[in-house]
Design a protein around this motif. Structure first.
Motif, PDB file in Angstrom:
ATOM      1  N   ARG A 250       0.632  -1.360   0.005  1.00  0.00           N
ATOM      2  CA  ARG A 250       0.072   0.022   0.060  1.00  0.00           C
ATOM      3  C   ARG A 250       0.941   1.229  -0.005  1.00  0.00           C
ATOM      4  N   GLY A 251       2.082   1.247   0.617  1.00  0.00           N
ATOM      5  CA  GLY A 251       2.958   2.494   0.667  1.00  0.00           C
ATOM      6  C   GLY A 251       3.454   2.708  -0.918  1.00  0.00           C
ATOM      7  N   MET A 252       3.705   1.428  -1.634  1.00  0.00           N
ATOM      8  CA  MET A 252       4.171   1.789  -2.893  1.00  0.00           C
ATOM      9  C   MET A 252       3.255   2.101  -3.876  1.00  0.00           C
ATOM     10  N   PHE A 253       1.923   1.352  -3.985  1.00  0.00           N
ATOM     11  CA  PHE A 253       0.881   1.594  -4.706  1.00  0.00           C
ATOM     12  C   PHE A 253      -0.107   2.971  -4.741  1.00  0.00           C
ATOM     13  N   PRO A 254      -0.079   3.610  -5.681  1.00  0.00           N
ATOM     14  CA  PRO A 254      -0.070   3.437  -7.148  1.00  0.00           C
ATOM     15  C   PRO A 254       1.286   4.186  -7.538  1.00  0.00           C
ATOM     16  N   ASP A 255       2.019   4.679  -6.709  1.00  0.00           N
ATOM     17  CA  ASP A 255       3.251   5.715  -7.241  1.00  0.00           C
ATOM     18  C   ASP A 255       4.230   4.602  -7.716  1.00  0.00           C
ATOM     19  N   GLU A 256       4.420   3.460  -7.198  1.00  0.00           N
ATOM     20  CA  GLU A 256       5.552   2.574  -7.527  1.00  0.00           C
ATOM     21  C   GLU A 256       5.035   1.087  -7.915  1.00  0.00           C
ATOM     22  N   LEU A 257       5.657   0.309  -8.587  1.00  0.00           N
ATOM     23  CA  LEU A 257       5.108  -1.135  -8.998  1.00  0.00           C
ATOM     24  C   LEU A 257       5.502  -1.842  -7.786  1.00  0.00           C
ATOM     25  N   PRO A 258       4.510  -2.455  -6.983  1.00  0.00           N
ATOM     26  CA  PRO A 258       4.892  -3.499  -5.941  1.00  0.00           C
ATOM     27  C   PRO A 258       5.069  -4.837  -6.388  1.00  0.00           C
ATOM     28  N   THR A 259       6.063  -5.149  -6.777  1.00  0.00           N
ATOM     29  CA  THR A 259       6.731  -6.469  -7.133  1.00  0.00           C
ATOM     30  C   THR A 259       7.235  -7.249  -5.938  1.00  0.00           C
ATOM     31  N   THR A 260       7.419  -8.736  -6.311  1.00  0.00           N
ATOM     32  CA  THR A 260       7.961  -9.566  -5.041  1.00  0.00           C
ATOM     33  C   THR A 260       9.558  -8.760  -4.755  1.00  0.00           C
ATOM     34  N   ALA A 261      10.246  -8.095  -5.743  1.00  0.00           N
ATOM     35  CA  ALA A 261      11.580  -7.623  -5.820  1.00  0.00           C
ATOM     36  C   ALA A 261      11.541  -6.566  -4.787  1.00  0.00           C
ATOM     37  N   THR A 262      10.726  -5.681  -5.183  1.00  0.00           N
ATOM     38  CA  THR A 262      10.572  -4.195  -4.566  1.00  0.00           C
ATOM     39  C   THR A 262      10.006  -4.382  -3.031  1.00  0.00           C
ATOM     40  N   VAL A 263       8.884  -5.426  -2.826  1.00  0.00           N
ATOM     41  CA  VAL A 263       8.585  -5.572  -1.492  1.00  0.00           C
ATOM     42  C   VAL A 263       9.466  -6.116  -0.426  1.00  0.00           C
ATOM     43  N   GLU A 265      12.676  -5.921  -0.969  1.00  0.00           N
ATOM     44  CA  GLU A 265      13.780  -4.730  -0.845  1.00  0.00           C
ATOM     45  C   GLU A 265      13.256  -3.865   0.379  1.00  0.00           C
ATOM     46  N   ALA A 266      11.916  -3.443   0.178  1.00  0.00           N
ATOM     47  CA  ALA A 266      11.305  -2.540   1.313  1.00  0.00           C
ATOM     48  C   ALA A 266      11.560  -3.152   2.721  1.00  0.00           C
ATOM     49  N   LEU A 267      11.138  -4.527   2.743  1.00  0.00           N
ATOM     50  CA  LEU A 267      11.162  -5.077   4.028  1.00  0.00           C
ATOM     51  C   LEU A 267      12.691  -5.734   4.431  1.00  0.00           C
ATOM     52  N   ASP A 268      13.518  -5.705   3.443  1.00  0.00           N
ATOM     53  CA  ASP A 268      14.717  -6.289   3.956  1.00  0.00           C
ATOM     54  C   ASP A 268      14.778  -7.781   4.227  1.00  0.00           C
ATOM     55  N   ALA A 269      14.218  -8.262   3.436  1.00  0.00           N
ATOM     56  CA  ALA A 269      13.756  -9.879   3.705  1.00  0.00           C
ATOM     57  C   ALA A 269      14.045 -10.567   2.498  1.00  0.00           C
ATOM     58  N   PRO A 270      14.174 -11.676   2.757  1.00  0.00           N
ATOM     59  CA  PRO A 270      14.538 -12.691   1.451  1.00  0.00           C
ATOM     60  C   PRO A 270      13.477 -12.786   0.340  1.00  0.00           C
ATOM     61  N   GLU A 271      13.738 -12.613  -0.795  1.00  0.00           N
ATOM     62  CA  GLU A 271      12.698 -12.508  -1.884  1.00  0.00           C
ATOM     63  C   GLU A 271      11.806 -13.939  -1.975  1.00  0.00           C
ATOM     64  N   GLU A 272      12.389 -15.034  -1.733  1.00  0.00           N
ATOM     65  CA  GLU A 272      11.486 -15.929  -2.084  1.00  0.00           C
ATOM     66  C   GLU A 272      10.640 -16.362  -0.867  1.00  0.00           C
ATOM     67  N   ARG A 273      10.871 -15.785   0.321  1.00  0.00           N
ATOM     68  CA  ARG A 273       9.903 -15.899   1.416  1.00  0.00           C
ATOM     69  C   ARG A 273       9.017 -14.699   1.385  1.00  0.00           C
ATOM     70  N   VAL A 274       9.117 -13.490   1.005  1.00  0.00           N
ATOM     71  CA  VAL A 274       8.383 -12.657   0.772  1.00  0.00           C
ATOM     72  C   VAL A 274       7.441 -12.871  -0.334  1.00  0.00           C
ATOM     73  N   GLY A 275       7.746 -13.697  -1.431  1.00  0.00           N
ATOM     74  CA  GLY A 275       6.875 -14.111  -2.430  1.00  0.00           C
ATOM     75  C   GLY A 275       5.849 -15.033  -2.125  1.00  0.00           C
ATOM     76  N   ASP A 276       6.237 -15.875  -0.950  1.00  0.00           N
ATOM     77  CA  ASP A 276       5.500 -16.765  -0.636  1.00  0.00           C
ATOM     78  C   ASP A 276       4.354 -16.004   0.218  1.00  0.00           C
ATOM     79  N   ARG A 277       4.525 -15.120   0.985  1.00  0.00           N
ATOM     80  CA  ARG A 277       3.731 -14.470   1.857  1.00  0.00           C
ATOM     81  C   ARG A 277       2.621 -13.586   0.876  1.00  0.00           C
ATOM     82  N   LEU A 278       3.527 -13.174  -0.183  1.00  0.00           N
ATOM     83  CA  LEU A 278       2.305 -12.405  -1.140  1.00  0.00           C
ATOM     84  C   LEU A 278       1.349 -13.204  -1.668  1.00  0.00           C
ATOM     85  N   GLN A 279       2.029 -14.289  -2.175  1.00  0.00           N
ATOM     86  CA  GLN A 279       0.938 -15.304  -2.910  1.00  0.00           C
ATOM     87  C   GLN A 279       0.040 -15.711  -1.803  1.00  0.00           C
TER      88      GLN A 279
END
Length: 557
Positions: A250-263, A265-279
């Motif tokens: 919500r902090g990114m959208f709609p000004d920035e594209l929220p992708t797994t990589a950008t989220v 990066e914002a959370l300073d968390a592993p991309e794979e695990r962030v992707g799992d949570r987003l899914q």
């Protein structure tokens, strides 16, 4: 560094190195093309002209790019850097000369120069002016397009100075006050100020490098801005909090594209695990997953569409991914991104992969390349035909004339790739000359139609060709070739019955009565057309049939 052969290649390489936005690069190309058409401009001069034109375009867009920024990497790309006459100190004179050639009365000044002037006129300290220049540089580094979207360098300079004054607690220096001493209006400066403020994000103006006392104390201009990233523990999906992911999106959208990589990066968390949570959040309906080629954009569940800027970002990401996979030149990549920026407003993000592929192919062709659509399609899940359809659409919405090969050109290529006789080659050409697609026929791409014509000519001429071999040669499914062949066959039969094709002069008509091969090819519709044509040539050649009667006979209404 290895030299580039042409000034066009150097232009692309320097633009990429300096992060110059596609829009700025495009206007530079247009101006160079204009100068190239002038009779008294020697082509050999373009190594000196092109950097000046690029610098002029950067000034107009308010980019913090100096002459030295352009000249030094440009010189490095020359075969003999020592022999060049390029000189950063002389570039302002060359900009004036180029502007005169282009009928630009007064080329604008660089935005950093304007920041200094406005600061002096408003009685601000030199340190505040320096902070303003640092802000402009940082915003450009983070979001070049946000800077280039300004209408003038006065706008970017004014917005940067307002932010510098705010960072240092200086009252009475807002957009209107800066507008009073500059060439941009208060409203435009305010709009650019807001855009820059969003790029700097919350707390960005608190950076030490923007404080006047730090500037006066000699704090490094490279001191980074505060990092607003939050942290997450390194564990399974349960270790990446759902609330944190939602807040990041919500902090990114709609000004920035929220992708797994950008989220991530914002959370300073592993991309794979962030992707799992987003899914997981998408499965629960709290997010919507919008696939853009190889990239997934995560959109809050209560929002339906991406804005044009985010769609452009998504397609740009897909262009970059394809470039990496296909090892495409940087110049083709940059030009493709420019086409995307011009046309993406009318494109859905789900079509990012096809659109990006079409933009790369168009860019390659416009730059005398030969990137094969089948090669691009092989990198993704869509078919080759989709790329040809998107090439047509891109040509319309970007108002650009994309070079295309016609079916006859592809027939010539097939003759080189697959062994068939001169008779089949000539008959294929004649087939294409007589072909008229029905109104409800699929829109065949040039390679499909060419392969269909060859398949028809070879089959009716008694020199069968493997349809799979034809399909492999053009990079399409075999069914597409047979569909095109059926369309060709039906079209020629109808043309014969209508009297538009002369029986005596057609290579294939005799086989209608004398060969069983005809009955063995085609679908039921083709069979009906062949049966009607056989009836016609069996003794009723003089009794032509109109289109409406044909539709009834062939049961096509």
């Amino acid at each position: 560094m290895a030299s580039n052969e042409t000034y066009e290649n150097r232009l692309y390489d320097v633009a990429e190195k300096l992060q110059i936005p596609d829009s700025t690069l495009q206007i530079t190309r247009v101006r160079l093309d204009h100068l190239h058409g002038e009779a008294d401009v020697d082509a050999a001069q373009f190594n000196q002209i092109a950097p000046a034109v690029l610098a002029l375009s950067c000034r107009e867009d308010g980019l913090p790019i100096t002459g030295r920024d352009i000249v030094e990497p440009w010189t490095d790309l020359l075969a003999d850097p020592e022999a060049t006459e390029l000189d950063p100190e002389r570039l302002p004179e060359q900009i004036e000369a180029v502007a005169d050639r282009l009928d630009i009365d007064h080329p604008p000044e660089r935005p950093d120069t304007l920041v200094e002037r406005y600061a002096d006129t408003l009685d601000l300290s030199e340190a505040v002016g320096t902070a303003g220049k640092r802000i402009l540089t940082d915003v450009f580094r983070e979001a070049p397009r946000v800077v280039a979207e300004a209408s003038s360098p006065a706008e970017t300079a004014g917005a940067s100075l307002v932010l510098a004054a705010e960072a240092n607690g200086v009252d009475g220096v807002g957009p209107n006050e800066v507008a009073d001493v500059g060439a941009a209006g208060g409203v435009t400066i305010k709009n650019r100020y807001k855009a820059f403020r969003e790029v700097l994000d919350e707390g960005g103006l608190d950076a030490r490098r923007y404080q006047a006392d730090a500037v006066e104390d000699g704090a490094s201009a490279d001191t980074g801005r505060p990092d607003a990233k939050s942290s997450a523990s390194d564990g399974g999906v349960s270790d990446v909090p759902a609330d944190a992911c939602m807040d990041a999106v919500r902090g990114m959208f709609p000004d920035e594209l929220p992708t797994t990589a950008t989220v991530a990066e914002a959370l300073d968390a592993p991309e794979e695990r962030v992707g799992d949570r987003l899914q997981d959040l998408a499965d629960r309906g709290e997010l919507a997953a919008r696939r853009a080629g190889e990239t997934v954009a995560w959109i809050p569940g209560d929002r339906d569409e991406l804005g044009a800027d985010l769609t452009i970002d998504a397609v740009h990401s897909e262009v970059d991914a394809l470039v990496e996979a296909l090892d495409v030149d940087a110049s083709v990549r940059l030009f493709a991104r420019g086409l995307v920026s011009d046309a993406a407003e009318s494109v859905a993000v789900e079509d990012a992969a096809e659109f990006a592929g079409a933009a790369l192919i168009a860019s390659s062709r416009l730059n005398d390349g030969d990137l094969d659509p089948a090669t691009v399609a092989a990198e993704r899940d869509f078919g080759t035909r989709a790329l040809y359809q998107w090439l047509d659409r891109l040509g319309e919405i970007a108002a650009v004339d994309i070079p295309r090969r016609g079916p006859s050109d592809v027939v010539e290529s097939l003759a080189e790739d697959i062994e068939f006789s001169e008779t089949v080659l000539e008959d294929s050409r004649r087939t294409l000359e007589h072909y008229e697609p029905a109104a409800d026929d699929a829109a065949f791409a040039a390679p499909e139609l060419a392969a269909g014509a060859v398949f028809f000519a070879a089959t009716t001429g008694g020199e069968p060709i493997d349809v799979d071999e034809l399909a492999d040669s053009i990079g399409f499914e075999a069914s597409h070739v047979t569909d095109a062949m059926n369309s060709v066959f039906v079209s020629l039969c109808r043309g014969l019955i209508r009297g538009e094709i002369d029986y005596e002069e057609s290579f294939w008509t005799a086989d209608l009565l004398e060969s069983d091969r005809i009955a063995e090819i085609g679908d039921p519709q083709t069979g009906r057309a062949v049966a009607a044509a056989k009836t016609y040539v069996a003794g009723r050649e003089g009794q032509h049939v109109d289109e409406g009667t044909l539709d009834v006979l062939l049961d096509e209404n």
